[in-house]
Design an enzyme around this catalytic site. Structure first.
Site, PDB file in Angstrom:
ATOM      1  N   HIS A 166     -13.608  -0.713  -2.602  1.00 23.60           N
ATOM      2  CA  HIS A 166     -14.799  -0.944  -2.038  1.00 23.60           C
ATOM      3  C   HIS A 166     -14.909  -0.395  -0.641  1.00 23.60           C
ATOM      4  O   HIS A 166     -14.461   0.198   0.392  1.00 23.60           O
ATOM      5  CB  HIS A 166     -14.409  -2.563  -1.220  1.00 23.60           C
ATOM      6  CG  HIS A 166     -14.846  -3.645  -2.991  1.00 23.60           C
ATOM      7  ND1 HIS A 166     -14.420  -5.418  -2.525  1.00 23.60           N
ATOM      8  CD2 HIS A 166     -14.801  -3.996  -3.703  1.00 23.60           C
ATOM      9  CE1 HIS A 166     -14.372  -5.915  -3.702  1.00 23.60           C
ATOM     10  NE2 HIS A 166     -14.538  -4.550  -4.355  1.00 23.60           N
ATOM     11  N   GLU A 193     -16.124  -1.495   2.837  1.00 22.54           N
ATOM     12  CA  GLU A 193     -15.556  -2.501   3.820  1.00 22.54           C
ATOM     13  C   GLU A 193     -14.280  -1.511   4.021  1.00 22.54           C
ATOM     14  O   GLU A 193     -13.769  -1.099   4.826  1.00 22.54           O
ATOM     15  CB  GLU A 193     -15.290  -3.398   4.298  1.00 22.54           C
ATOM     16  CG  GLU A 193     -16.513  -4.543   3.977  1.00 22.54           C
ATOM     17  CD  GLU A 193     -16.661  -4.805   2.343  1.00 22.54           C
ATOM     18  OE1 GLU A 193     -17.092  -5.921   2.251  1.00 22.54           O
ATOM     19  OE2 GLU A 193     -16.170  -3.942   1.132  1.00 22.54           O
ATOM     20  N   CYS A 230     -15.350  -9.571   0.201  1.00 23.14           N
ATOM     21  CA  CYS A 230     -14.627 -10.656  -0.136  1.00 23.14           C
ATOM     22  C   CYS A 230     -13.670 -10.557  -0.136  1.00 23.14           C
ATOM     23  O   CYS A 230     -13.154 -10.032   0.907  1.00 23.14           O
ATOM     24  CB  CYS A 230     -14.887  -9.654  -1.644  1.00 23.14           C
ATOM     25  SG  CYS A 230     -13.224  -8.309  -1.853  1.00 23.14           S
ATOM     26  N   CYS A 262     -10.937  -7.593   1.273  1.00 25.91           N
ATOM     27  CA  CYS A 262     -12.109  -6.973   2.129  1.00 25.91           C
ATOM     28  C   CYS A 262     -11.646  -7.964   3.716  1.00 25.91           C
ATOM     29  O   CYS A 262     -11.534  -7.642   4.845  1.00 25.91           O
ATOM     30  CB  CYS A 262     -13.656  -5.916   2.223  1.00 25.91           C
ATOM     31  SG  CYS A 262     -13.309  -5.019   1.139  1.00 25.91           S
TER      32      CYS A 262
END
Length: 211
Positions: free
Chosen positions: A124, A126, A150, A153
């Protein structure tokens, strides 16, 4: 004219703006009477631009630009991490891990076999931003991200010492991963800000750059 006189005159023709101490040049405009003779010099102050990007819009724009690097055909997310001095210290976008071909791994959202979807493989935005940091640590930094993080993260954000998350979209609000994420953020004292950009559209036009 002596150097002292020149310096005094230059000082009189410049003022300091309230933001950053940047000099604002005062231009002398000579006014003419009906006969065309000069009636003296009037002062016209050239001020700063009024349509510049505010900080939050700037950082969210950087996150958006980073998202344009994503190969994901369905969801492109970018993240921009900023320190307390408003300096960008990390950028990231969602994509496959280094050394893993994004032409060989699947981009499907659904499949009979979970291994044939993108979810077990994609990093992801992040995560990539945190790993791409250009500073020793991210303590007290702010993460600007297009989509609410999420739970995986959220763990990384908390462990990195980031204390604020600014996001735009919260479209997965009720999914369990994001409910868990909120629980973690609340427990860790991470501030959450859903942001609506002041400028709805920012156009990048390279043709406007003089060559």
């Amino acid at each position: 004219m002596t150097n002292e006189t020149e310096n005094r005159q230059q000082s009189d023709e410049e003022t300091l703006s309230s933001e950053g101490g940047a000099p604002v040049r005062e231009e002398k405009v000579h006014q003419l009477d009906e006969a065309g003779s000069s009636t003296g010099a009037a002062t016209h102050v050239v001020g700063k631009r009024k349509d510049y990007l505010e900080w939050y819009d700037f950082f969210m724009s950087a996150a958006y630009c980073a998202s344009l690097r994503s190969k994901d055909p369905s969801t492109q997310v970018g993240a921009c991490i900023v320190n307390r001095k408003n300096r960008i210290v990390a950028l990231g976008y969602n994509g496959m891990p280094n050394g893993c071909s994004d032409d060989s791994l699947p981009w499907n959202r659904t499949a009979d076999d979970q291994l044939n979807t993108k979810y077990p493989y994609v990093c992801h935005a992040e995560m990539n931003a945190i790993l791409n940091k250009t500073t020793f640590d991210l303590a007290d930094c702010t993460c600007f991200v297009l989509l609410f993080p999420c739970n995986e993260c959220a763990k990384l954000i908390i462990q990195a010492g980031i204390t604020k998350v600014v996001y735009i979209s919260d479209k997965y609000h009720d999914k369990f991963e994001f409910r868990a994420s909120r629980k973690l953020f609340q427990m860790a004292g991470v501030e959450l800000v859903q942001y609506t950009p002041k400028q709805k559209k920012i156009v990048i036009d390279f043709d406007k750059i003089p060559l």
